[in-house]
Write a protein that holds these residues in place. Sequence first.
Motif, PDB file in Angstrom:
ATOM      1  N   LEU A   5       3.448  12.224   9.987  1.00  0.00           N
ATOM      2  CA  LEU A   5       2.406  12.108   8.970  1.00  0.00           C
ATOM      3  C   LEU A   5       1.129  11.698   9.691  1.00  0.00           C
ATOM      4  O   LEU A   5       1.114  10.720  10.429  1.00  0.00           O
ATOM      5  CB  LEU A   5       2.765  11.054   7.926  1.00  0.00           C
ATOM      6  N   VAL A   6       0.072  12.450   9.467  1.00  0.00           N
ATOM      7  CA  VAL A   6      -1.195  12.166  10.141  1.00  0.00           C
ATOM      8  C   VAL A   6      -2.278  11.973   9.090  1.00  0.00           C
ATOM      9  O   VAL A   6      -2.563  12.875   8.297  1.00  0.00           O
ATOM     10  CB  VAL A   6      -1.594  13.306  11.092  1.00  0.00           C
ATOM     11  N   GLU A   7      -2.868  10.770   9.088  1.00  0.00           N
ATOM     12  CA  GLU A   7      -3.952  10.465   8.161  1.00  0.00           C
ATOM     13  C   GLU A   7      -5.296  10.853   8.775  1.00  0.00           C
ATOM     14  O   GLU A   7      -5.473  10.825   9.991  1.00  0.00           O
ATOM     15  CB  GLU A   7      -3.995   8.976   7.809  1.00  0.00           C
ATOM     16  N   SER A   8      -6.237  11.145   7.910  1.00  0.00           N
ATOM     17  CA  SER A   8      -7.605  11.411   8.331  1.00  0.00           C
ATOM     18  C   SER A   8      -8.546  11.043   7.198  1.00  0.00           C
ATOM     19  O   SER A   8      -8.103  10.861   6.049  1.00  0.00           O
ATOM     20  CB  SER A   8      -7.783  12.887   8.713  1.00  0.00           C
ATOM     21  N   GLY A   9      -9.820  10.928   7.523  1.00  0.00           N
ATOM     22  CA  GLY A   9     -10.831  10.699   6.495  1.00  0.00           C
ATOM     23  C   GLY A   9     -11.361   9.289   6.407  1.00  0.00           C
ATOM     24  O   GLY A   9     -12.265   9.021   5.612  1.00  0.00           O
ATOM     25  N   VAL A  30      14.355  10.417   3.921  1.00  0.00           N
ATOM     26  CA  VAL A  30      13.988   9.511   5.012  1.00  0.00           C
ATOM     27  C   VAL A  30      12.537   9.102   4.802  1.00  0.00           C
ATOM     28  O   VAL A  30      11.685   9.933   4.479  1.00  0.00           O
ATOM     29  CB  VAL A  30      14.159  10.191   6.389  1.00  0.00           C
ATOM     30  N   ASN A  31      12.294   7.825   4.992  1.00  0.00           N
ATOM     31  CA  ASN A  31      10.948   7.274   4.779  1.00  0.00           C
ATOM     32  C   ASN A  31      10.135   7.362   6.073  1.00  0.00           C
ATOM     33  O   ASN A  31      10.591   6.925   7.133  1.00  0.00           O
ATOM     34  CB  ASN A  31      11.084   5.810   4.365  1.00  0.00           C
ATOM     35  N   TYR A  32       8.943   7.942   5.984  1.00  0.00           N
ATOM     36  CA  TYR A  32       8.070   8.042   7.148  1.00  0.00           C
ATOM     37  C   TYR A  32       6.720   7.389   6.855  1.00  0.00           C
ATOM     38  O   TYR A  32       6.259   7.379   5.698  1.00  0.00           O
ATOM     39  CB  TYR A  32       7.827   9.509   7.526  1.00  0.00           C
ATOM     40  N   TRP A  33       6.097   6.908   7.932  1.00  0.00           N
ATOM     41  CA  TRP A  33       4.765   6.303   7.847  1.00  0.00           C
ATOM     42  C   TRP A  33       3.809   7.040   8.779  1.00  0.00           C
ATOM     43  O   TRP A  33       4.193   7.490   9.861  1.00  0.00           O
ATOM     44  CB  TRP A  33       4.814   4.836   8.269  1.00  0.00           C
ATOM     45  N   GLY A  34       2.558   7.106   8.374  1.00  0.00           N
ATOM     46  CA  GLY A  34       1.523   7.570   9.265  1.00  0.00           C
ATOM     47  C   GLY A  34       1.045   6.439  10.161  1.00  0.00           C
ATOM     48  O   GLY A  34       1.491   5.298  10.040  1.00  0.00           O
ATOM     49  N   GLN A  35       0.119   6.765  11.050  1.00  0.00           N
ATOM     50  CA  GLN A  35      -0.344   5.790  12.024  1.00  0.00           C
ATOM     51  C   GLN A  35      -1.444   4.899  11.472  1.00  0.00           C
ATOM     52  O   GLN A  35      -1.786   3.882  12.075  1.00  0.00           O
ATOM     53  CB  GLN A  35      -0.854   6.510  13.284  1.00  0.00           C
TER      54      GLN A  35
END
Length: 121
Positions: A4-8, A108-113
């Motif tokens: 997962l990749v966050e932006s903005g 499955v639970n995933y997190w972004g950075q």
Amino acid sequence: QVQLVESGGGLVQPGGSLRLACAGSGTIFSIDAMGWYRQAPGKQRELVAVITDGGGTNYADSVKGRFTISRDNAANTGYLQMNSLKPEDTAVYYCNAEVRSRWYSHRVNYWGQGTQVTVSS
């Protein structure tokens, strides 16, 4: 694997707006709930907003009426539109998603950075 990749994120003046995006990539069959959390310095991570795969939403009281969560299921992407930003919204914002890699897989639970949001004049 799933990423997962966050932006903005960025610096914005009080009263301004930002739109965060969370793009999922890798082996994804489906994404159930997607959520945005935030963590300010010295504070615990807190839920900001969550959206189900059916489009149901829930918000923290502190952001109701100002933030809007949405998603594009075809693109495996979630969004957080943040309006009327306040200095107390300053935090690192994290994306979270419950992902099924195959139709028969468990979630499955995933997190972004994380992406930094700073509201300051």
